[in-house]
Design a protein around this motif. Structure first.
Motif, PDB file in Angstrom:
ATOM      1  N   THR A 214     -61.630   7.269  24.889  1.00 57.66           N
ATOM      2  CA  THR A 214     -60.856   6.629  25.948  1.00 57.66           C
ATOM      3  C   THR A 214     -59.652   7.489  26.301  1.00 57.66           C
ATOM      4  N   THR A 215     -58.894   7.087  27.317  1.00 63.11           N
ATOM      5  CA  THR A 215     -57.666   7.790  27.693  1.00 63.11           C
ATOM      6  C   THR A 215     -56.477   7.120  27.026  1.00 63.11           C
ATOM      7  N   HIS A 216     -55.348   7.800  27.030  1.00 60.77           N
ATOM      8  CA  HIS A 216     -54.164   7.208  26.396  1.00 60.77           C
ATOM      9  C   HIS A 216     -53.726   5.937  27.127  1.00 60.77           C
ATOM     10  N   ALA A 217     -53.836   5.913  28.456  1.00 66.94           N
ATOM     11  CA  ALA A 217     -53.431   4.731  29.220  1.00 66.94           C
ATOM     12  C   ALA A 217     -54.338   3.541  28.907  1.00 66.94           C
ATOM     13  N   GLU A 218     -55.654   3.770  28.854  1.00 72.65           N
ATOM     14  CA  GLU A 218     -56.591   2.691  28.518  1.00 72.65           C
ATOM     15  C   GLU A 218     -56.387   2.226  27.084  1.00 72.65           C
ATOM     16  N   PHE A 219     -56.093   3.172  26.190  1.00 69.89           N
ATOM     17  CA  PHE A 219     -55.875   2.840  24.790  1.00 69.89           C
ATOM     18  C   PHE A 219     -54.663   1.914  24.652  1.00 69.89           C
ATOM     19  N   VAL A 220     -53.560   2.277  25.297  1.00 66.70           N
ATOM     20  CA  VAL A 220     -52.331   1.485  25.199  1.00 66.70           C
ATOM     21  C   VAL A 220     -52.543   0.105  25.804  1.00 66.70           C
ATOM     22  N   THR A 221     -53.175   0.040  26.960  1.00 70.95           N
ATOM     23  CA  THR A 221     -53.431  -1.252  27.610  1.00 70.95           C
ATOM     24  C   THR A 221     -54.233  -2.170  26.701  1.00 70.95           C
ATOM     25  N   ALA A 222     -55.277  -1.627  26.087  1.00 73.43           N
ATOM     26  CA  ALA A 222     -56.122  -2.428  25.200  1.00 73.43           C
ATOM     27  C   ALA A 222     -55.344  -2.921  23.982  1.00 73.43           C
ATOM     28  N   MET A 223     -54.518  -2.060  23.409  1.00 70.17           N
ATOM     29  CA  MET A 223     -53.742  -2.458  22.232  1.00 70.17           C
ATOM     30  C   MET A 223     -52.745  -3.564  22.563  1.00 70.17           C
ATOM     31  N   LEU A 224     -52.179  -3.508  23.750  1.00 66.76           N
ATOM     32  CA  LEU A 224     -51.191  -4.515  24.135  1.00 66.76           C
ATOM     33  C   LEU A 224     -51.843  -5.837  24.532  1.00 66.76           C
ATOM     34  N   GLU A 225     -53.121  -5.810  24.883  1.00 62.16           N
ATOM     35  CA  GLU A 225     -53.820  -7.038  25.266  1.00 62.16           C
ATOM     36  C   GLU A 225     -54.354  -7.796  24.058  1.00 62.16           C
ATOM     37  N   ARG A 226     -54.475  -7.145  22.917  1.00 60.12           N
ATOM     38  CA  ARG A 226     -55.025  -7.793  21.728  1.00 60.12           C
ATOM     39  C   ARG A 226     -53.964  -8.640  21.033  1.00 60.12           C
ATOM     40  N   PRO A 227     -54.394  -9.636  20.258  1.00 57.52           N
ATOM     41  CA  PRO A 227     -53.426 -10.356  19.427  1.00 57.52           C
ATOM     42  C   PRO A 227     -52.672  -9.371  18.534  1.00 57.52           C
ATOM     43  N   ALA A 228     -51.397  -9.622  18.285  1.00 55.72           N
ATOM     44  CA  ALA A 228     -50.542  -8.659  17.586  1.00 55.72           C
ATOM     45  C   ALA A 228     -51.102  -8.265  16.222  1.00 55.72           C
TER      46      ALA A 228
END
Length: 568
Positions: free
Chosen positions: A202-216
């Motif tokens: 994945t890309t860094h932008a997609e990676f960050v978005t996915a991490m922020l959308e998941r439960p903490a």
């Protein structure tokens, strides 16, 4: 013609983030004292019933700025009029700027120096990504709207390359890593297999978005899979790596030079305006306080191997490089050749300081200058000889921690009973800072090349090299002398002692015969390095109000402005 950072920065209007933090405040002081910038906007949050302007006013009363106060009192010049607070927050849309402040920044700013960062090493991944990745993204969005902007300087960290092999020679480049996004609930084996098969790229932008959308909690579990695979020790380091990728790719106008400065472990000032000045318990200052207070029960409590190079760098050296690198970016922009330039502010290659020498210096200093607050039965362990080897031991470290915590618990109860709650908190804060850094996870010794900083310094006139020393070398100061300066500053500003420190005798230091840096460097194969072209040499959090001061009372005989401490 010699390169002149002062000349290049003359007339510049600077937006500085993180100006209340340690590095940011030192950068501000040097901008005001050593250059003729037109104006400095400080992006600052309001906090604890204080406006941004009030927080900046309090910060400018720190002893760090005493030379500028001298100038203002004498009528020579008052550079404080150049400083303007703009209230904002990296986490808010549009940085939370008022319409008036936003318009002023967009229309006037020529240089952005982005020092703001959350520097908590082990922060939850969503916290560090929001502060460092998204916060930097928000500053980039503002930068894209600045009509006169010519330089965007991002202060990163040498930790972005701490995943590399021990003693690797790290060039001033971006070392690209594969980013693989784990699916929810994956085991380590499942993740590794899928990543090896190329199914999770994945890309860094997609990676960050996915991490922020998941439960903490899920995000914190998943990020461990990624960090273990890539060999990152902390969420901070990994988050700053992703942030570098974001800054590199962000489409700023073609006239804008992008600059990265990667400091190693930032320490007390070595020189003007206040040798030894330090502003908080974090990093090497907290580690040193822990040693002084008796937190090491034995040399085997140390978390680092005996071959470890302690990559310390004085804050004034880092700030000098930040200013010079920004100035070089202005020159590149003016010549029509803006490019990404990366600089290391580090010492392991230019002036290596082995762990054994660090403990020898600390032991001698604190034996001569015991702090007013230390644990019972404190002694200062050092290495017996240059041949003594130390491999970190989990057993000995656990025993040492338990002994130290027992002592701290007992001493804190006594202090609290005597009404000395500040001293009890001091012990607690020092132990927290000490505990973070004295960890086997951070027993990672890399050697950051300083070729670009050296090349930049080599183009400067001798008088400006003296004002802005940006490569830390033996010719500037020995580690023994710096250790005494650093220890004296910690005693006065953090332990708050009044008497002067006694300088230990270093006539025949026993660890000065350390082999040359070149002999201890692991050179990486060429194909392991990044493919991104960087500088050829021509080209941090809002800050913790760790020590607050009120108005200047009087000048001390030693030239340091005496400031009255104010309740936090």
């Amino acid at each position: 013609m010699a390169f002149s950072p002062r000349e290049a920065l003359a007339g510049a209007t600077v937006l500085l983030t993180g100006g209340l933090g340690f590095l940011g405040s030192v950068c501000l002081e040097q901008l005001l004292r050593l250059t003729e910038v037109e104006k400095v906007y400080l992006l600052v949050r309001g906090k604890k019933h204080l406006t941004a302007a009030q927080r900046v006013e309090n910060m400018l009363c720190l002893p760090l700025f005493h030379l500028l106060h001298d100038d203002a009192r004498s009528g020579k010049r008052n550079v404080f009029t150049k400083v303007q607070a703009v209230e904002g927050d990296l986490a808010l849309p549009g940085l939370g700027l008022s319409a008036e402040d936003a318009a002023a920044v967009r229309n006037e700013v020529t240089v952005i120096i982005h020092c703001a960062a959350d520097i908590e090493l082990d922060a939850p991944i969503q916290k560090t990504l929001k502060a460092n990745y998204l916060g930097t993204r928000a500053v980039l969005e503002l930068a894209a709207e600045c009509q006169k902007l010519r330089v965007f300087l991002h202060t990163s960290t040498y930790f972005v390359n701490s995943h590399l092999p021990r003693h690797a020679l790290v060039n001033e480049k971006i070392y690209r890593l594969p980013l693989d996004l784990p699916k929810a609930g994956m085991t380590d084996a499942e993740y590794s297999a899928a990543a090896d098969a190329g199914k999770l790229a994945t890309t860094h932008a997609e990676f960050v978005t996915a991490m922020l959308e998941r439960p903490a909690e899920e995000a914190d579990q998943d990020i461990l899979l990624v960090m273990n695979r890539l060999n990152f020790a902390s969420s901070y380091a990994f988050g700053k790596y992703l942030t570098e990728l974001s800054v590199e790719e962000y489409p700023l106008p073609g006239r804008v030079s992008k600059v990265f400065v990667r400091p190693s472990l930032i320490c007390s000032l070595a020189g003007a305006p206040y040798p030894g000045y330090v502003a908080g318990y974090g990093g090497p200052a907290g580690y040193t306080m822990g040693y002084a207070a008796g937190f090491f029960s034995h040399i085997t409590s140390v978390a680092y191997g005996s071959d470890y190079i302690m990559d310390l760098i004085p804050a004034d050296v880092v700030a000098a490089l930040v200013l010079a690198a920004a100035a070089a970016g202005l020159v590149s922009s003016s010549s029509g050749t803006p490019a990404l330039a990366i600089y290391h502010a580090a010492s392991a290659e230019s002036h290596p300081c082995p762990l054994k020498l660090v403990f020898d210096i600390m032991g001698k200093f604190w034996e001569k200058n015991p702090p007013p607050l230390r644990l019972p039965l404190t002694w200062y362990p050092t290495f017996k000889s240059i041949d003594e080897r130390l491999e970190p031991s989990a057993v000995y470290m656990t025993i040492g921690r338990r002994v130290t915590l027992t002592k701290i618990w007992g001493v804190s109860r006594v202090l609290s009973a005597l009404g000395k709650s500040r001293e009890a908190r001091l012990l607690s804060n020092a132990y927290k800072a000490f505990g973070v850094y004295n960890s086997r996870r951070y027993d990672r010794s890399i050697t950051c090349a300083v070729d670009n900083a050296r090349a930049l310094q080599g183009q400067m006139a001798p008088e400006e090299r003296q004002l802005l020393p940006m490569v830390w070398e033996e010719s500037i100061m020995s580690w023994e002398n710096y250790g005494n300066i650093m220890g004296s500053g910690i005693r006065k500003l953090l332990f708050r002692t009044k008497e002067d420190s006694v300088v230990p005798d270093f006539v025949t230091p026993k660890f000065r015969t350390w082999p040359a840096a070149e002999a201890n460097v692991l050179r990486l194969p060429a194909h392991d390095t990044a493919d991104t072209a960087v500088s050829d040499g021509s080209d941090g959090s809002d800050g913790v109000d760790a020590i607050a001061y009120s108005k200047v009372d009087q000048k001390q005989p030693d030239g340091v402005v005496k400031l009255t401490a104010k309740a936090m």
